[in-house]
Design an enzyme around this catalytic site. Structure first.
Site, PDB file in Angstrom:
ATOM      1  CE1 TYR A  45      -4.124  -9.594   0.174  1.00  0.00           C
ATOM      2  CE2 TYR A  45      -5.268 -10.957  -1.424  1.00  0.00           C
ATOM      3  CZ  TYR A  45      -5.242  -9.858  -0.586  1.00  0.00           C
ATOM      4  OH  TYR A  45      -6.341  -9.025  -0.522  1.00  0.00           O
ATOM      5  CG  ASP A  70       3.524  -7.122  -2.423  1.00  0.00           C
ATOM      6  OD1 ASP A  70       2.431  -7.695  -2.618  1.00  0.00           O
ATOM      7  OD2 ASP A  70       3.691  -6.269  -1.519  1.00  0.00           O
ATOM      8  CE  LYS A 126       0.238  -5.858   5.111  1.00  0.00           C
ATOM      9  NZ  LYS A 126      -1.075  -6.246   5.679  1.00  0.00           N
TER      10      LYS A 126
HETATM   11  P1  KE4 Z   1      -3.982  -3.923   1.373  1.00  0.00           P
HETATM   12  O1  KE4 Z   1      -4.747  -3.630   0.106  1.00  0.00           O
HETATM   13  O2  KE4 Z   1      -4.716  -4.908   2.264  1.00  0.00           O
HETATM   14  O3  KE4 Z   1      -3.533  -2.680   2.128  1.00  0.00           O
HETATM   15  O4  KE4 Z   1      -2.594  -4.638   0.935  1.00  0.00           O
HETATM   16  C1  KE4 Z   1      -2.658  -5.758   0.096  1.00  0.00           C
HETATM   17  C2  KE4 Z   1      -1.395  -6.573   0.278  1.00  0.00           C
HETATM   18  C3  KE4 Z   1      -0.423  -6.523  -0.700  1.00  0.00           C
HETATM   19  N1  KE4 Z   1       0.721  -7.223  -0.582  1.00  0.00           N
HETATM   20  C4  KE4 Z   1       0.953  -8.001   0.498  1.00  0.00           C
HETATM   21  C5  KE4 Z   1       2.238  -8.771   0.587  1.00  0.00           C
HETATM   22  C6  KE4 Z   1      -0.012  -8.093   1.535  1.00  0.00           C
HETATM   23  O5  KE4 Z   1       0.228  -8.900   2.604  1.00  0.00           O
HETATM   24  C7  KE4 Z   1      -1.202  -7.366   1.432  1.00  0.00           C
HETATM   25  C8  KE4 Z   1      -2.293  -7.440   2.475  1.00  0.00           C
HETATM   26  N2  KE4 Z   1      -2.046  -8.298   3.584  1.00  0.00           N
HETATM   27  C9  KE4 Z   1      -3.211  -8.888   4.187  1.00  0.00           C
HETATM   28  C10 KE4 Z   1      -2.799  -9.866   5.289  1.00  0.00           C
HETATM   29  N3  KE4 Z   1      -1.746 -10.742   4.929  1.00  0.00           N
HETATM   30  C11 KE4 Z   1      -4.138  -7.831   4.710  1.00  0.00           C
HETATM   31  C12 KE4 Z   1      -5.217  -8.335   5.633  1.00  0.00           C
HETATM   32  C13 KE4 Z   1      -6.561  -8.282   4.968  1.00  0.00           C
HETATM   33  O6  KE4 Z   1      -6.652  -8.584   3.766  1.00  0.00           O
HETATM   34  O7  KE4 Z   1      -7.512  -7.947   5.695  1.00  0.00           O
END
Ligand code: KE4
Length: 437
Positions: free
Chosen positions: A145, A240, A268
């Site tokens: 993701y 990523d 994060k």
């Molecule tokens: P954000 O747009 O949520 O800040 O980051 C996206 C993203 C990109 N790459 C990786 C590897 C990620 O894990 C994420 C976002 N992680 C999720 C949970 N695994 C965020 C939680 C959510 O979507 O509410």
């Protein structure tokens, strides 16, 4: 037995004014059922819900809070920053400070651009890779993701896996056709994709340690093969590291596995719990980003003082011995959960890299999205609610990662493990009942 009544009432209200009552789908407890808990506050390793129940937290804001909730250094630093103003829409010294701190830890980054989320970081990195190579196709891996940009919403993990969404409506077929998904840890499939789309691949984007199908580490040689194929084909390798950056080492996964990506996406941890993302790489590639180059990307609150202060305070609190502590805590938790499962003869696989881990209710090795999705999500759901009742807050999805912070203590871990013995026994009983129903 905990009362969750106020959370339930708030959830009913929330559903009237927000889709699914939440600001992000995976928070809605979709795959574990019931109503999500509304959290009132956090401190260190603990969170309290609006009913006053206290939990040991292994979500840690999906990995952002490596120092735990309301860390004093972070809180004081952000407070002092926002007292001077929250946003100027102009350059600030703190952006240069945080950029230099990240650059000093990730040798693959010569220049970096701050944005407001991991999604913006990956979306911008792919745009830049397409511009740099003058190609359009992108390869991603099933179960990974990379946020919710149009390029990434087929065969993805995290909330899409949690909700069983194969690919999101609203993405034109013409967009989706530019993204090729191949199985994680499958070098042959990757080689075939490169061969089929000869010299048309702008980039390969990968979670160097997958965290969004549950934790799935790269098999030996997998990342090296991606690096070689990208180099041989003139494609950009995008790591990523939104989760793994500063999570698994001071230099992220790229340091752990000795791979130099062309672009790195972060988020994060580098914001210390404040909205942030970033992408960075060589001067040659990054100087293509406006205003130094033609690739446009912008953001009103990019590099905002709160996130910069949160990131600086967090990174300045991370030292090599931090990772030794996290390893001790996380390995204790992983071993304990495995022992608790074995004690009740519940088939469980624990995948862990440093302080990110997943408990798969599965009897086979979980090495890709197919094997991850073969996990027994009914048992996960049972385990989730039993542990919650005992005061342990786990991610509400089989397809997410647990995280441990520096504020967790061994007695928190041991208490969670003690409760896991009982929770696993109940899982076993429930599983037998389901199979005989
Ligand atoms: P954000 O747009 O949520 O800040 O980051 C996206 C993203 C990109 N790459 C990786 C590897 C990620 O894990 C994420 C976002 N992680 C999720 C949970 N695994 C965020 C939680 C959510 O979507 O509410």
């Amino acid at each position: 037995m905990n009362s969750y009544n106020r959370s339930k009432r708030l959830y009913a209200k929330a559903n009237k004014v927000m889709p699914g009552g939440v600001s992000s789908p995976v928070r809605a407890f979709g795959s574990v059922g019931g109503s999500p808990l509304f959290i009132a506050r956090g401190k260190g390793q603990h969170i309290w819900d609006v009913d006053g129940n206290r939990f040991t937290d292994y979500v840690c804001s999906w990995g952002a809070l490596i120092l735990g909730h309301a860390n004093n250094v972070v809180t004081r630093s952000v407070y002092n920053a926002v007292k001077c103003g929250s946003s100027f829409g102009a350059p600030t010294e703190s952006e240069v400070d945080l950029a230099r701190r990240i650059r000093s830890r990730l040798s693959s980054i010569n220049k970096i651009r701050f944005v407001n989320s991991g999604t913006e970081a990956t979306m911008s990195a792919i745009r830049l890779a397409r511009a740099y190579t003058k190609r359009s196709k992108v390869i991603k891996f099933e179960g990974c993701y990379h946020g919710h940009a149009d390029s990434f919403l087929s065969g993805s993990g995290s909330g899409l896996a949690t909700l069983g969404i194969a690919s999101s409506p609203g993405v034109p077929a013409s967009f989706a056709s530019e993204t090729i998904s191949v199985p994680y840890n499958d070098t042959n499939a990757l080689e075939s994709a490169f061969a089929k789309h000869d010299k048309c691949i702008a980039a390969v984007i990968v979670e160097p340690i997958a965290g969004n199908m549950g934790v799935v580490p790269p098999m030996r040689g997998f990342l090296d093969s991606i690096r070689k194929l990208c180099t041989d084909n003139g494609s950009i390798l995008v790591f990523d590291e939104v989760i793994t950056g500063f999570r698994v080492s001071m230099g992220g996964a790229q340091k752990l596995y000795h791979i130099k990506p062309d672009l790195t996406c972060l988020g994060k941890i580098i914001g210390g719990g404040f909205p942030i993302g970033a992408y960075g790489g060589s001067k040659e590639i990054m100087d293509m980003v406006a205003p130094s180059g033609p690739v446009y990307q912008a953001g009103t609150l990019a590099g905002n003082p709160a996130a910069m202060a949160g990131g600086i305070a967090t990174l300045s609190s991370l030292h090599p011995n931090t990772y030794a502590l996290l390893e001790r805590l996380a390995s204790r938790l992983g071993r304990g959960l495995r022992d608790a499962a074995e004690d009740s003869d519940v088939p469980v696989v624990i995948n862990r890299v440093g302080s990110m881990m997943s408990v798969f209710f599965n009897s086979d090795q979980v090495s890709d999205f197919v094997t991850s999705k073969m996990s027994d999500t009914s048992s996960f759901k049972e385990f989730f609610w039993r542990m919650l009742a005992y005061g342990t807050y786990m991610p509400p999805s089989q397809f997410e990662s647990f995280f441990v912070s520096t504020s967790h203590h061994t007695d928190d871990i041991d208490t969670s493990i003690e409760h896991a013995y009982d929770a696993m026994r109940l899982c076993r009983t429930a599983s037998i009942r389901r199979h005989h129903a």
